[in-house]
Scaffold this motif. Structure first.
Motif, mmCIF file in Angstrom:
data_model
loop_
_atom_site.group_PDB
_atom_site.id
_atom_site.type_symbol
_atom_site.label_atom_id
_atom_site.label_comp_id
_atom_site.label_asym_id
_atom_site.label_seq_id
_atom_site.Cartn_x
_atom_site.Cartn_y
_atom_site.Cartn_z
ATOM 1 N N LEU A 63 0.799 -1.223 0.000
ATOM 2 C CA LEU A 63 0.000 0.000 0.000
ATOM 3 C C LEU A 63 0.834 1.277 0.000
ATOM 4 C CD1 LEU A 63 -2.728 -1.172 2.514
ATOM 5 C CD2 LEU A 63 -2.901 -1.044 0.027
ATOM 6 N N GLY A 64 2.140 1.105 0.115
ATOM 7 C CA GLY A 64 3.035 2.242 -0.041
ATOM 8 C C GLY A 64 2.686 3.408 0.850
ATOM 9 N N GLU A 65 2.676 4.598 0.252
ATOM 10 C CA GLU A 65 2.426 5.828 0.999
ATOM 11 C C GLU A 65 0.973 6.282 0.916
ATOM 12 O OE1 GLU A 65 4.574 7.593 2.978
ATOM 13 O OE2 GLU A 65 5.751 5.764 2.743
ATOM 14 N N SER A 66 0.081 5.374 0.530
ATOM 15 C CA SER A 66 -1.323 5.748 0.453
ATOM 16 C C SER A 66 -1.870 6.053 1.844
ATOM 17 C CB SER A 66 -2.133 4.616 -0.177
ATOM 18 O OG SER A 66 -2.168 3.493 0.691
ATOM 19 N N GLU A 67 -2.967 6.781 1.893
ATOM 20 C CA GLU A 67 -3.592 7.091 3.181
ATOM 21 C C GLU A 67 -4.045 5.821 3.883
ATOM 22 O OE1 GLU A 67 -3.707 9.881 4.949
ATOM 23 O OE2 GLU A 67 -2.357 10.591 3.375
ATOM 24 N N GLU A 68 -4.545 4.850 3.096
ATOM 25 C CA GLU A 68 -4.947 3.585 3.698
ATOM 26 C C GLU A 68 -3.750 2.893 4.333
ATOM 27 O OE1 GLU A 68 -7.250 -0.573 2.520
ATOM 28 O OE2 GLU A 68 -6.167 0.532 0.970
ATOM 29 N N GLY A 69 -2.628 2.878 3.607
ATOM 30 C CA GLY A 69 -1.433 2.258 4.154
ATOM 31 C C GLY A 69 -0.957 2.934 5.419
ATOM 32 N N LYS A 70 -0.944 4.260 5.432
ATOM 33 C CA LYS A 70 -0.515 4.997 6.623
ATOM 34 C C LYS A 70 -1.428 4.707 7.803
ATOM 35 C CE LYS A 70 1.566 8.819 4.033
ATOM 36 N NZ LYS A 70 1.474 10.267 3.696
ATOM 37 N N ASP A 71 -2.728 4.603 7.535
ATOM 38 C CA ASP A 71 -3.679 4.320 8.611
ATOM 39 C C ASP A 71 -3.445 2.923 9.180
ATOM 40 O OD1 ASP A 71 -6.103 4.923 10.204
ATOM 41 O OD2 ASP A 71 -6.946 3.282 9.030
ATOM 42 N N LEU A 72 -3.204 1.930 8.303
ATOM 43 C CA LEU A 72 -2.945 0.569 8.770
ATOM 44 C C LEU A 72 -1.659 0.512 9.592
ATOM 45 C CD1 LEU A 72 -3.899 -1.571 5.647
ATOM 46 C CD2 LEU A 72 -5.240 -1.184 7.706
ATOM 47 N N VAL A 73 -0.652 1.233 9.160
ATOM 48 C CA VAL A 73 0.607 1.252 9.912
ATOM 49 C C VAL A 73 0.389 1.859 11.290
ATOM 50 C CG1 VAL A 73 2.911 2.281 10.023
ATOM 51 C CG2 VAL A 73 2.109 1.226 7.886
ATOM 52 N N ARG A 74 -0.367 2.945 11.369
ATOM 53 C CA ARG A 74 -0.635 3.569 12.670
ATOM 54 C C ARG A 74 -1.345 2.577 13.601
ATOM 55 N NH1 ARG A 74 -1.472 8.392 9.567
ATOM 56 N NH2 ARG A 74 -3.637 7.794 9.207
ATOM 57 N N GLN A 75 -2.355 1.885 13.074
ATOM 58 C CA GLN A 75 -3.053 0.896 13.885
ATOM 59 C C GLN A 75 -2.099 -0.182 14.389
ATOM 60 O OE1 GLN A 75 -6.785 -0.757 12.336
ATOM 61 N NE2 GLN A 75 -6.741 0.813 10.739
ATOM 62 N N ALA A 76 -1.282 -0.702 13.458
ATOM 63 C CA ALA A 76 -0.385 -1.801 13.800
ATOM 64 C C ALA A 76 0.666 -1.378 14.812
ATOM 65 C CB ALA A 76 0.281 -2.341 12.532
ATOM 66 N N VAL A 77 1.253 -0.203 14.614
ATOM 67 C CA VAL A 77 2.294 0.264 15.537
ATOM 68 C C VAL A 77 1.729 0.392 16.948
ATOM 69 C CG1 VAL A 77 3.743 2.236 16.142
ATOM 70 C CG2 VAL A 77 3.722 1.387 13.795
ATOM 71 N N GLY A 78 0.523 0.932 17.060
ATOM 72 C CA GLY A 78 -0.084 1.069 18.371
ATOM 73 C C GLY A 78 -0.309 -0.272 19.054
ATOM 74 N N LEU A 79 -0.812 -1.260 18.285
ATOM 75 C CA LEU A 79 -1.061 -2.577 18.858
ATOM 76 C C LEU A 79 0.240 -3.274 19.243
ATOM 77 C CD1 LEU A 79 -3.907 -3.862 16.503
ATOM 78 C CD2 LEU A 79 -4.100 -3.422 18.947
ATOM 79 N N ILE A 80 1.220 -3.231 18.338
ATOM 80 C CA ILE A 80 2.497 -3.900 18.601
ATOM 81 C C ILE A 80 3.183 -3.282 19.813
ATOM 82 C CG2 ILE A 80 4.826 -4.279 17.699
ATOM 83 C CD1 ILE A 80 3.531 -4.526 14.902
ATOM 84 N N GLU A 81 3.187 -1.972 19.882
ATOM 85 C CA GLU A 81 3.843 -1.284 20.997
ATOM 86 C C GLU A 81 3.172 -1.633 22.321
ATOM 87 O OE1 GLU A 81 5.845 3.074 21.709
ATOM 88 O OE2 GLU A 81 4.050 2.917 20.447
ATOM 89 N N ARG A 82 1.841 -1.716 22.303
ATOM 90 C CA ARG A 82 1.129 -2.035 23.531
ATOM 91 C C ARG A 82 1.386 -3.471 23.972
ATOM 92 N NH1 ARG A 82 -3.783 -1.293 21.905
ATOM 93 N NH2 ARG A 82 -4.596 -3.412 21.956
ATOM 94 N N VAL A 83 1.353 -4.402 23.014
ATOM 95 C CA VAL A 83 1.526 -5.821 23.359
ATOM 96 C C VAL A 83 2.959 -6.135 23.740
ATOM 97 C CG1 VAL A 83 1.415 -8.166 22.427
ATOM 98 C CG2 VAL A 83 -0.425 -6.557 21.929
ATOM 99 N N ARG A 84 3.926 -5.608 23.001
ATOM 100 C CA ARG A 84 5.345 -5.887 23.267
ATOM 101 C C ARG A 84 5.909 -5.042 24.406
ATOM 102 N NH1 ARG A 84 9.162 -4.646 20.380
ATOM 103 N NH2 ARG A 84 10.557 -6.484 20.320
ATOM 104 N N GLY A 85 5.251 -3.936 24.707
ATOM 105 C CA GLY A 85 5.809 -3.017 25.683
ATOM 106 C C GLY A 85 6.834 -2.086 25.098
ATOM 107 N N GLY A 86 6.840 -1.920 23.781
ATOM 108 C CA GLY A 86 7.788 -1.035 23.112
ATOM 109 C C GLY A 86 8.135 -1.552 21.745
ATOM 110 N N LEU A 87 8.991 -0.824 21.042
ATOM 111 C CA LEU A 87 9.375 -1.193 19.678
ATOM 112 C C LEU A 87 10.862 -1.458 19.554
ATOM 113 C CD1 LEU A 87 7.216 1.372 17.662
ATOM 114 C CD2 LEU A 87 6.728 -1.034 18.083
ATOM 115 N N GLU A 88 11.530 -1.667 20.674
ATOM 116 C CA GLU A 88 12.947 -1.993 20.621
ATOM 117 C C GLU A 88 13.130 -3.458 20.241
ATOM 118 O OE1 GLU A 88 15.430 0.203 20.899
ATOM 119 O OE2 GLU A 88 13.772 1.656 20.964
ATOM 120 N N PRO A 89 14.195 -3.803 19.524
ATOM 121 C CA PRO A 89 14.462 -5.214 19.214
ATOM 122 C C PRO A 89 14.570 -6.037 20.488
ATOM 123 C CG PRO A 89 15.864 -3.795 17.887
ATOM 124 C CD PRO A 89 15.183 -2.895 18.882
ATOM 125 N N ALA A 90 14.116 -7.286 20.437
ATOM 126 C CA ALA A 90 14.124 -8.166 21.622
ATOM 127 C C ALA A 90 15.548 -8.458 22.070
ATOM 128 C CB ALA A 90 13.389 -9.457 21.306
#
Length: 414
Positions: free
Chosen positions: A387-414
């Protein structure tokens, strides 16, 4: 005395608790089975099982893209960023984590319930040195080269012989089959079942030069005829695995242990066969690698298909207890409100984490801080164009980053 003898004569022994039998097929793609639409008829036994006795979770995902990290999730019940049995940082890429022996795991939990625990293992990345053997009464490990590993049939027969040593005791069995992992050399009677009549410029087994060359990109991808020949070889290895699973089911039936058994078939990861431009696994977290089969046969579970998104920790929860959310879902219960799966850790290259739902996948580079988003096909595979730089792609990335950060406790490599 006569009364006591009469009472004892009428007492029936407690029934043996149901066995937990886990078949872990190395490198088995989710779409390699007939019931999943495979082009080669490689799984008659699994097709019959899903048609008559088991639920197939079509959208099940492994915890990682390679054997050690993903199997550690199944054995520990923890995601990769918690168990940390992963590849070390780039400057220590030859070092790997280890499961601590003192923590509860798959085997120790069943031993506490009075079960014998046995595992039959054929992948070098599952060696006892990584801590996976903790809690098993028997951990029958044979390392494997690309060719020459213990066959699926021999593995199954060894496991069944182990059962016979204590026929009255319930058992946890983990039966690992190596066949679908390259190099492809299934032996008789499976060799040539699908490949014999295909035109190709290569022969089986492939050999290390071709395998490593394609895997690393040092050799260009073969032409379509040779790609199809390799896919047929892969299907022959799946056929060998399916035949061994048929032997295991028959052996459990002969011993009167099938009807009550909880029986699970899954995989550590899948395999790329050039359908998205790459070969092998461990390089990235896309669907050919992380979407894996999950077949569950247990009491009260109907035959058929379930399209719920299932992550590896949910699958592990059932393997560790024989109960829980996955069993309820298989019996027709409500879907997990979480509705997504996270996979992490690749064997080659900078670390990534992936979040997948029923509709989309987002992959984040944990070191590069880059992101890629795809909409998924009905079968769960990425659409050809991200989806590249489309608005849909940006929205999906925002959703995913929020979920991943919440579940993992951050975005640093394990």
């Amino acid at each position: 005395m006569l009364l006591l003898t009469s009472v004892l004569a009428c007492t029936t022994p407690e029934p043996r608790p149901p066995d937990m039998v886990v078949v872990l097929v190395d490198t088995l793609r989710a779409d390699a089975m007939g019931f999943a639409g495979a082009r080669y008829a490689a799984t008659p036994n699994l097709d019959r099982l899903v048609a008559t006795e088991a639920t197939w979770f079509s959208r099940s995902y492994s915890g990682s893209s390679w054997t050690l990290a993903s199997t550690a999730t199944l054995f520990s019940g923890k995601p990769t960023w918690e168990h940390r049995v992963i590849r070390d940082t780039a400057d220590r890429a030859h070092c790997f984590g280890r499961l601590p022996a003192h923590e509860p795991n798959l085997a120790s939990r069943w031993r506490q319930r009075g079960y014998r625990t046995g595992a039959w293992i054929n992948n070098a990345f599952l060696a006892p040195e990584f801590g996976l053997s903790a809690g098993f009464d028997t951990y029958d490990f044979e390392g494997a080269q690309l060719t020459g590993h213990r066959t699926a049939s021999a593995t199954v027969q060894t496991a069944l012989s182990w059962l016979d040593a204590a026929p009255d005791q319930p058992a946890l069995m983990v039966v690992h089959l190596m066949e679908p992992h390259a190099d492809y050399d299934p032996g008789a009677p499976f060799a040539g079942a699908f490949s014999a009549d295909l035109p190709a410029s290569i022969t089986a087994p492939l050999g290390e030069n071709l395998h490593v060359g394609w895997m690393t990109g040092m050799l260009p991808a073969p032409d379509e005829q040779d790609q199809e020949f390799v896919r047929a070889l892969y299907a022959e290895e799946v056929l060998a695995s399916d035949a061994a699973i048929g032997e295991l089911i028959a052996g459990l039936k002969e011993r009167g242990r099938w009807q009550q058994a909880r029986f699970v078939v899954t995989a550590d990861h899948g395999e790329e066969l050039w359908d998205q431009g790459r070969y092998e696994h461990g390089h990235r977290l896309n669907s050919p690698v992380t979407q894996v089969p999950l077949i569950v046969k247990a009491e009260g579970v109907p035959a058929g298909r379930n399209d719920s998104v299932v992550d590896a920790t949910r699958a592990a929860g059932f393997l560790h207890t024989g109960q829980g959310w996955l069993l309820d879902l298989a019996r027709g219960g409500e879907e997990d409100p979480k509705g997504f799966a996270i996979s992490e850790d690749i064997l080659y290259g900078p670390q990534e984490v992936s979040l997948v739902t029923s509709d989309f996948r987002v992959v984040l580079g944990l070191e590069s801080r880059t992101a890629t988003a795809w909409r998924l096909t009905e079968s769960g595979y990425e659409q050809a164009q991200d989806l590249g730089e489309s608005e849909e792609g940006k929205d999906l990335v925002r959703q995913a980053v929020g979920l991943i950060e919440r579940v993992r406790g951050g975005l640093e490599p394990a």
